[in-house]
Scaffold this motif. Structure first.
Motif: not given
Lengths: 426, 216
Positions: B55-61, B83-93, B162-166
């Motif tokens: 659910n877009a909670s991790t960076r790698w996803s 169709s349930d649009s995933e919001v692809i958030k990016k951290e504020a650069p 992240e590696t762990l989750d990945y």
């Protein structure tokens, strides 16, 4: 490498112990120093010696560290008698040095030593003589080692213990607790609690001398909780070292979690752990690719999969040499051809391959042949090799492991191109 | 740690459902694919599915989904699936940059200061050994960053997280895919599905129906 190796261990305990040892040695050197007014200066000058001592830690301490760390792991068990004797010596040393140090300078250092003493006394099993003030403190201190493992929760627990441990009537005891809180706070919230040690250090200074007398009456005790006490350096000078230490702790913690996940992860060295992790991630990614090919596609042709992989590998790694990339090109073309042919008819595919001097065989057979005959030369010239040879100095083991991956994933039903160099070895 | 077995089972089921959904959509989207396209379809759906379980909670996803959506043809496919649009958030650069700048300046100070001290006290060999070790670690971290999607500008701590989750997700992916593959093979052997190379999807769906029947 000794300091680096220790530092990189997931156990904070060890690094703490090193510092303690170094601290003791440092005290020896600093007997003649005049008392400093602020407690920032002595600590900053102590840093140099501390660094020096850390680097020259006597090897005899290593066994000590290991024993203590194993003991620390089970806080309930009484340490073996041999350890106790060791601890006795250590704590006796500690006491004498504490006195000297208190006399000389560094209220903060004295604080730490006292805390160590108290904690060690508690964990000796409470069977040793200790001043009445200390016993009151011990119950409070009980909570501290446990809380130390959870970053960020220190303050609550310690404050609670501070309240409960008020029966410690000595002002020195309270200041000790405060100092301990301060040091705990150092490791937990650098910014917030940075002020505490300053205050507590100031208040503790006058009461230190009182404590010296009572501290010396305590007998020898194990040094087990000493490992929790840390951040002597961090207490004083710069947020940099504190931040650095915090960061290292966090990394060590995460590494530990990874160790459970990655197989073959008994390495304690950070670099080799990273190596294992990298290999494992590559292995898993390869498996996904292979699995998306095998059996689902019908004629389980690995060749195009591998060709894809090598091309992807080339783009991502970018380490491929020119020669190997040439090999890749020809292999890729061949493999695509074979894949196309396989679609229609296996027979034509086989003929095509044989025309090129290649043959298709199950992976298990290929592995067996490669290990039997050509171990010395870069073994099976499967197209996985270009990917692997892209690795900077990759040992032969990855290539073997990749092959076994394939055989494991495809389970003997898959095939691989084996370019046969020796006609006799077919 | 968390009870991994219970945690993974639901994860596996979720991944499986999403993956199969993706494959179905893909096959409806484009009939008659050759072997390479099939493989690509499978892998794509698998990657999308496993990335969406987070659910877009991790960076790698997020990075994985973004990379897949970069391709125009895939984009339509992606949008259809989710169709349930995933919001692809990016951290504020900006936040990232500021943080890395801070870290960089700290590192510079630290490095200059500490190496001075150490060079004076420790002697040349120990310093060199330590620097070699650090270099090793640095190189390997770089490699790891290239492996984990989206790992490029992350610092050491979050990289490991992240590696762990990945790794966990990869394992789930591999496990499910392998089971499906072996089930498909068994079904072929038992003659449950017709000639696989043409009606491969039918084969998969037959297997799936059997499997779902077993599970539920």
């Amino acid at each position: 490498m000794q300091p680096a190796g220790r530092e990189l261990e997931a156990m904070n305990i060890n690094s703490l112990l090193n510092q303690e040892q170094s601290l003791q040695e440092m005290h020896n050197h600093q007997n003649g120093q005049p008392q400093m007014s602020s407690h920032f200066d002595p600590v900053s000058s102590h840093d140099d010696f501390l660094e020096q001592m850390m680097s020259s830690i006597p090897s005899s301490n290593s066994s000590f560290n290991w024993d203590v760390s194993s003991v620390a792991g089970r806080a309930d068990h009484a340490p073996p008698s041999s350890l106790l004797s060791q601890f006795d010596d250590q704590s006796a040393q500690l006491v004498s040095k504490l006195r000297q140090h208190q006399i000389s300078s560094g209220a903060t250092k004295a604080l730490m030593l006292q805390q160590q003493l108290l904690l060690s006394r508690r964990l000796a099993g409470n069977g040793l003589q200790s001043p009445t003030g200390a016993s009151g403190g011990e119950s409070g201190l009980l909570q501290m080692p446990i809380s130390l493992n959870n970053n960020g929760e220190h303050t609550d627990v310690v404050d609670g213990s501070l309240q409960s441990a008020n029966p410690a009537n000595d002002t020195s005891m309270q200041s000790l607790f405060n100092g301990f809180t301060g040091s705990l706070g150092q490791t937990a919230n650098q910014s917030q609690h940075f002020h505490h040690p300053q205050n507590f250090g100031a208040t503790a200074a006058p009461s230190m001398n009182q404590q010296a007398a009572s501290g010396s009456t305590g007998g020898g005790t194990p040094a087990q909780p000493r490992q929790r006490v840390r951040a002597r350096r961090g207490q004083a000078t710069d947020p940099h070292s504190i931040a650095e230490r915090l960061r290292r702790e966090r990394i060590a913690e995460r590494m530990k979690a990874l160790q459970e996940l990655v197989p073959n992860a008994n390495k304690t060295d950070k670099a080799s752990m990273l190596d294992e992790i990298i290999d494992y991630v590559k292995f898993l990614q390869l498996q996904v690719k292979v699995l998306s090919m095998s059996r689902l596609g019908g004629a389980a042709a690995v060749a195009p999969l591998v060709a894809d992989m090598s091309s992807e590998g080339r783009s991502s790694n970018g380490i491929q040499t020119a020669s190997s990339s040439d090999n890749n090109e020809t292999m890729t073309v061949t493999e695509h051809q074979v894949a196309k042919l396989m679609e229609e008819d296996m027979g034509t595919a086989m003929q095509y391959l044989q025309g090129k001097g290649l043959c298709l065989m199950p992976i298990s057979l290929a592995t067996a042949i490669s290990t039997a005959t050509c171990r010395s030369r870069n073994p099976i010239a499967t197209s996985t090799n270009p990917l692997l040879s892209g690795e900077a100095g990759g040992p032969s083991s990855p290539s073997m492991s990749v092959l076994t991956v394939q055989s494991a994933a495809i389970g003997g039903n898959g095939v691989v191109d084996a370019s046969v160099k020796d006609a006799t070895s077919v | 740690m968390k009870a991994r077995t219970g945690y993974s089972t639901s994860l596996k089921q979720e991944f499986l459902k999403k993956w199969i959904k993706g494959i179905r959509i893909y096959s409806n989207f484009k009939k008659d694919m050759n072997i390479l396209e099939r493989k690509k379809a499978i892998k794509l759906s698998a990657d999308l599915a496993i990335a969406s379980t987070r659910n877009a909670s991790t960076r790698w996803s997020r990075t994985l989904t973004a990379n897949i959506s970069k391709n125009e043809t895939n984009k339509i496919f992606v949008e259809q699936i989710f169709s349930d649009s995933e919001v692809i958030k990016k951290e504020a650069p900006s936040r990232l940059m500021a943080r890395s700048n801070r870290i960089a300046s700290k590192k510079i100070w630290r490095r200059s200061h500490i190496t001075q001290i150490k060079a004076r006290k420790m002697g040349p060999y120990a310093v060199k050994a330590r620097s070699i070790a650090k270099k090793l670690v640095k190189n390997r971290t770089k490699v790891l960053k290239s492996l984990v999607p989206g790992g490029e500008n992350m610092d050491g701590i979050s990289l490991i997280k992240e590696t762990l989750d990945y790794i966990v997700s990869l394992r789930v992916q591999v496990d499910v895919m392998r089971r499906l593959a072996s089930a498909a093979e068994n079904s072929t052997r038992l003659g449950l599905s017709s000639k696989c190379s043409v009606h491969w999807l039918q084969g998969i769906f037959t297997v799936l129906d059997h499997w779902c029947a077993m599970v539920h």
